[in-house]
Design a protein around this motif. Structure first.
Motif, PDB file in Angstrom:
ATOM      1  N   ARG A  46       0.856  -1.186   0.000  1.00  0.00           N
ATOM      2  CA  ARG A  46       0.000   0.000   0.000  1.00  0.00           C
ATOM      3  C   ARG A  46       0.894   1.239   0.000  1.00  0.00           C
ATOM      4  O   ARG A  46       1.796   1.358   0.823  1.00  0.00           O
ATOM      5  CB  ARG A  46      -0.897   0.011   1.221  1.00  0.00           C
ATOM      6  N   VAL A  90      -3.844   0.069  -3.541  1.00  0.00           N
ATOM      7  CA  VAL A  90      -3.550  -1.265  -3.031  1.00  0.00           C
ATOM      8  C   VAL A  90      -3.171  -2.176  -4.175  1.00  0.00           C
ATOM      9  O   VAL A  90      -3.797  -2.152  -5.216  1.00  0.00           O
ATOM     10  CB  VAL A  90      -4.786  -1.836  -2.315  1.00  0.00           C
ATOM     11  N   ARG A 146      -8.129  -3.114 -10.038  1.00  0.00           N
ATOM     12  CA  ARG A 146      -8.225  -4.141  -8.986  1.00  0.00           C
ATOM     13  C   ARG A 146      -8.922  -5.395  -9.535  1.00  0.00           C
ATOM     14  O   ARG A 146      -8.528  -6.516  -9.216  1.00  0.00           O
ATOM     15  CB  ARG A 146      -8.993  -3.569  -7.795  1.00  0.00           C
ATOM     16  N   ASP A 194      -9.771  -3.740  -0.883  1.00  0.00           N
ATOM     17  CA  ASP A 194      -8.568  -3.633  -0.056  1.00  0.00           C
ATOM     18  C   ASP A 194      -8.616  -4.719   1.008  1.00  0.00           C
ATOM     19  O   ASP A 194      -9.050  -4.469   2.141  1.00  0.00           O
ATOM     20  CB  ASP A 194      -8.501  -2.240   0.587  1.00  0.00           C
ATOM     21  N   ALA A 208      -6.949  -4.099   4.554  1.00  0.00           N
ATOM     22  CA  ALA A 208      -7.350  -2.979   5.413  1.00  0.00           C
ATOM     23  C   ALA A 208      -7.943  -3.499   6.717  1.00  0.00           C
ATOM     24  O   ALA A 208      -8.577  -4.564   6.749  1.00  0.00           O
ATOM     25  CB  ALA A 208      -8.358  -2.099   4.693  1.00  0.00           C
ATOM     26  N   LYS A 211     -12.795  -2.191   3.959  1.00  0.00           N
ATOM     27  CA  LYS A 211     -12.135  -2.983   2.917  1.00  0.00           C
ATOM     28  C   LYS A 211     -12.628  -2.628   1.517  1.00  0.00           C
ATOM     29  O   LYS A 211     -12.211  -3.218   0.538  1.00  0.00           O
ATOM     30  CB  LYS A 211     -12.348  -4.474   3.179  1.00  0.00           C
TER      31      LYS A 211
END
Lengths: 167, 148
Positions: A140, A155, B49, B84, B87, B91
């Motif tokens: 990150r 991310v 992502r 994420d 996290a 998230k």
């Protein structure tokens, strides 16, 4: 007259506050957007470099939470090092060091075996580097705006299979 | 006397109204541009992502044997990932995905020795439904048997 002067000063003040607010907000927004673009660019280059190196390497030489050493296809050693103090990820090969990531808040390497846990996409963890067939890497990165850490993290997670590793 | 008064006169109401209207339109356009810019960036990041998730699942295919790939227990047919996953609290959005291992749509004699794998994910950006898919082929004995 005094009243007219006070009114005009008050109105000018309000207009100035509005203009400054708009300017600050606009500036922060432009910087935030530039940060996102820069983060995405850096992330893509870093993950492409790591993916290429991992796929074509012969084997993993050593691994820790902050570094990964590979034996490249040509016999040279490639070292990826994460510095928590400098917040950078560097790649070193044959004495040449390249900084892949800056502003890196966290980074982790995880090694996995060839065997996949049934019913999942996960692999059994590798106890030694000799068993490593899969490298899972995640990180990150953040950027700051006017010295304050802004919510502009990107991310990156990837699971890369070493093609040549036979175990 | 009349000339002197005219010189001291400020803007008329019409002029001020038109001026404020122009300024308001410019500010609205500016903020609208920011909103659109951030939304476009968000779409690009979520798309990136999604690509990561697709590639990650595809990499796993390389670790499976032919029996595992064509069997029923080794590979889940549905999955869910977060934007994420590392996290602690937030998230981010959820990506729901599917994996389908099907017969290879080719007419060659070795078509039974190959499979087509389609990995798809779908998610929502705001109220907008979005999806991406990745198709790859897996051969039972490796490509070298067919090429060399």
């Amino acid at each position: 007259m005094l009243i007219e002067a006070m009114m005009s000063i008050g109105l000018t003040g309000l207009i100035m506050i509005a203009l400054v607010s708009i300017s600050v907000f606009s500036g922060r927004s432009f910087v935030a957007m530039a940060n996102y673009v820069e983060l995405d660019d850096n992330n893509r280059i870093a993950i492409d470099t790591m993916t290429r190196d991992l796929r074509e390497c012969n084997r993993v030489l050593s691994s820790s939470t902050t570094s990964l050493q590979l034996e490249d296809f040509d016999g040279f050693t490639i070292t990826f090092t994460f510095s928590p103090t400098l917040k950078t990820l560097t790649r070193t090969k044959a004495g040449s060091t390249t900084t892949l990531l800056t502003g890196c808040q966290s980074l982790a390497f995880t090694l996995g075996q060839r065997n996949t846990i049934a019913g999942t996409f996960d692999q059994f963890p590798a106890a030694t580097v000799a068993e490593a067939k899969v490298v899972d890497v995640s990180w990150r990165c953040v950027r700051t705006i006017l010295g304050v850490t802004a919510n502009t993290e990107a991310v990156q997670t990837a699971k890369i299979v070493i093609r040549k590793q036979g175990t | 006397m009349r000339v002197a008064r005219k010189k001291l006169a400020a803007f008329s109401l019409v002029e001020v109204t038109v001026g404020l209207g122009i300024v308001g339109t410019c500010v609205a356009a500016l903020f609208s541009g920011f909103t659109t810019g951030f939304f476009t960036l968000r779409m690009a990041r979520e798309n990136l992502r999604a690509t990561q998730i697709l590639l990650q699942k595809t990499e796993t295919l390389r670790l499976l044997s032919w029996d595992q790939l064509t069997g029923t227990n080794a590979l889940p047919t549905v999955f869910a990932e977060r934007y994420d996953p590392n996290a602690a609290t937030d998230k981010g959005i959820t990506y729901n995905g599917t994996i389908a291992v099907t017969t290879c749509p080719i007419s060659s004699s070795y078509s039974n020795e190959m499979k087509m794998v389609v990995i798809a994910v779908n998610w929502k950006t705001g109220s907008m439904d979005r999806n991406r898919s990745y198709t790859t082929y897996v051969s039972r004995y490796g490509l070298q048997n067919y090429i060399y």
